[in-house]
Design a protein around this motif. Structure first.
Motif: not given
Lengths: 419, 169
Positions: A212-229
């Protein structure tokens, strides 16, 4: 041809055949979210649209977490307006006061989001739920109002950047460091309009909270989503949150990725994102001359129980430097209670910390820890934009709970191993 | 649609905290928000702006939070168009939803200087720099976005859809 996680999840929620990136699809939503800053505008737009009801009273969550406990009359009025809106339209997941926590910590904990869901939220860190295998993304209030009314939204199917993380993590290197290293590689706009999909042995080894810590900051790379299996750990987490019927979800073999980014963490130190962009990432040792005045441990990025344990392990038997304000904000009431029962508060209080209520507060310069001109904070939060935590001439350094705790002790940015 | 106004240049990665800092998010009124447009970049920035002026920005304009208050603050300041090298994703949706026109021009943004007078044809994707005499050609506003702009923003767009006979609400 195989599909990415983003394509597979979107395909479950649309009647159209998902062919690949760039395609615009209408998509049913599993949950719609807004907070005390964005819900007032969403309510205004919802009424102006002439909507008479929300698409599903159980699938709208309004979480009063940003300027709460209400910091002034204007914020109290905003919350009152949202409360009235929730009552008028029978919205069941309206949360404030002692039930409330930081939205992106609260929703997974309550079991309101899970694998395969499509979640849209009027908050950019909605991408956090990607950690559970949900396609979750931030939007503006009026997009959210439309989703509340229609139960659907439109998406452009994003291309995916696969991030493969391998190697052996050194002590005190964890999820926060991994996402900051990723953002350092992509840059703050490198994933704009794209999904980040994380994988590899290091990611598989992370806890769901770390993901969750990682997915949370996907937006800080401009990302639309940060996904994990969604794997066995995900299903165990979701079951503990009271959910049932969740299924494993993984990208297909041979999924078409726009790019595969490989990060080997062996030998890497903890990192710090320096002012004023999250991609301005340096090894912690290089920042040892930076004097800090405040250390904030909390937020939707790092306010979960594992984060508090990590900080407490560093702070145990130690005191914050006299000139450092150490502020600990457990992200939800359940986390608060767990930290209390585990004795973490004794460690924090003995260290001279202020333990505050669950709130977004200082992360966005709202309240409960604002910086004066010229002050510097190390924070476990997610943004270090100019003026983000207070005065325009203040500075924020983003780091893990362990580094934030160690830095509080010395009054300078510090590697925990050097204490 | 053709807009004519003075260019106000800002840099790259202008985040929504710069466009409208969080302490001002206790209002949803565009005019109120407009008084503090870009206050996180330069306090008092908005004083230099006349109604109809145009923001010209570098890469990734509008990155950061999802706050719709950002395009509202820009509109409230009297600015109808933002021209940028590129936009952050959430801001791009929000802009059109609120009725703010956005044009992406890539590296050509360097051909506009602060204070230049511009004439922006959003339908054709042509920006005339009336000061330098240069012309910049870019992608026009996409049709799906133009439909939202034509309706006067997403609120009216959804209103029409809800009022239609096949409405699902």
């Amino acid at each position: 041809m195989g599909h990415t996680l983003a394509e597979k999840i979107i395909a479950r929620h649309t009647d159209e055949a998902v062919t690949g990136p760039g395609q615009i699809v209408r998509c049913k939503v599993s949950l719609v979210l807004a907070n005390d800053i964005t819900a007032p505008l969403a309510a205004k737009s919802f009424r102006a649209m002439g909507a008479k009801k929300v698409f599903d009273t159980a699938r709208v969550a309004l979480i009063m977490d940003h300027f709460t406990p209400n910091k002034d009359v204007a914020s109290a009025e905003q919350v009152r307006g949202v409360r009235e809106f929730a009552r008028e339209f029978g919205i069941e997941k309206y949360v404030e006061g002692g039930d409330c926590g930081v939205e992106h910590a609260l929703l997974p904990e309550k079991g309101w989001v899970g694998p395969g869901d499509v979640v849209v939220g009027a908050d950019s860190h909605t991408c956090t739920y990607g950690a559970l295998g949900a396609f979750a993304t931030g939007m503006g209030s009026t997009d959210i109002a439309a989703a509340m009314a229609l139960g659907e939204t439109w998406f452009k199917v994003p291309p995916t950047i696969r991030v493969e993380i391998t190697g052996t993590l050194a002590p005190f290197v964890g999820a926060k460091d991994l996402i900051l290293m990723t953002i350092a590689r992509t840059g703050v706009a490198g994933a704009t309009y794209k999904a980040l999909e994380f994988g590899g042995p290091v990611v598989e080894g992370l806890s769901v909270e770390g993901r969750m810590t990682m997915a949370n900051m996907a937006i800080e790379a401009g990302g639309k989503a940060g996904l994990f299996a969604a794997d066995a750990k995900t299903l165990a987490y979701c079951a503990a949150a009271g959910r049932s019927g969740d299924e494993l979800i993984a990208p297909d073999e041979g999924a078409a990725y726009e790019e595969i980014l490989r990060i080997d963490v062996t030998g890497k130190s903890p990192v710090v994102a320096c002012p004023h962009l999250p991609d301005n990432v340096r090894p912690v040792e290089e920042m040892a001359d930076v004097v800090i005045h405040q250390s904030v441990i909390g937020s939707c990025t790092n306010g979960r129980i594992e984060d508090l344990r990590e900080a407490a392990a560093v702070l145990k038997g130690r005191k914050a430097a006299p000139d450092v304000r150490l502020i600990v904000l457990p992200a939800t009431p359940a986390i608060w209670r767990a930290a209390m029962h585990e004795g973490l508060f004794d460690i924090f209080l003995d260290a001279g910390a202020v333990v505050g209520p669950p709130t977004c507060g200082p992360c966005l310069g709202g309240h409960m820890g604002i910086l004066a001109k010229g002050e510097r904070a190390v924070a476990t939060t997610n943004r270090n934009f100019k003026g983000r935590m207070g005065h325009l001439e203040s500075e924020v350094y983003l780091a893990s709970p362990a580094v934030a705790a160690a830095s509080a002790v010395t009054g300078r940015i510090t590697h925990p191993k050097d204490l | 649609m053709i807009y004519t106004g003075k260019a106000h240049k800002v840099g790259e990665h202008i985040d929504t905290d710069a466009i409208i800092p969080a302490p001002f998010l206790v209002s949803t009124d565009p005019l109120e928000l407009g008084k503090n447009c870009m206050a996180g970049l330069t306090p008092g920035w908005v004083k230099r702006v006349k109604a109809g002026d145009i923001i010209v920005a570098g890469e990734n304009f509008g990155c950061g939070s999802s706050r719709e208050h950002a395009p509202l603050a820009i509109l409230g300041a009297g600015i109808p168009v933002v021209v940028a090298a590129s936009f952050a994703r959430i801001f791009y949706r929000n802009g059109f939803n609120m009725g703010l026109t956005l044009l992406e021009v890539g590296d050509q943004v360097a051909r506009i200087k602060d204070g230049d007078e511009l004439s922006v044809d959003t339908g054709r994707g042509v920006i005339k720099n009336l000061t330098s005499g240069e012309e910049i050609v870019c992608q026009p506003v996409p049709h799906s976005m133009q439909a939202i702009l034509d309706a006067g923003g997403l609120v009216n767009y959804v209103k029409a859809r809800l009022a239609a006979p096949e409405a699902r609400a």
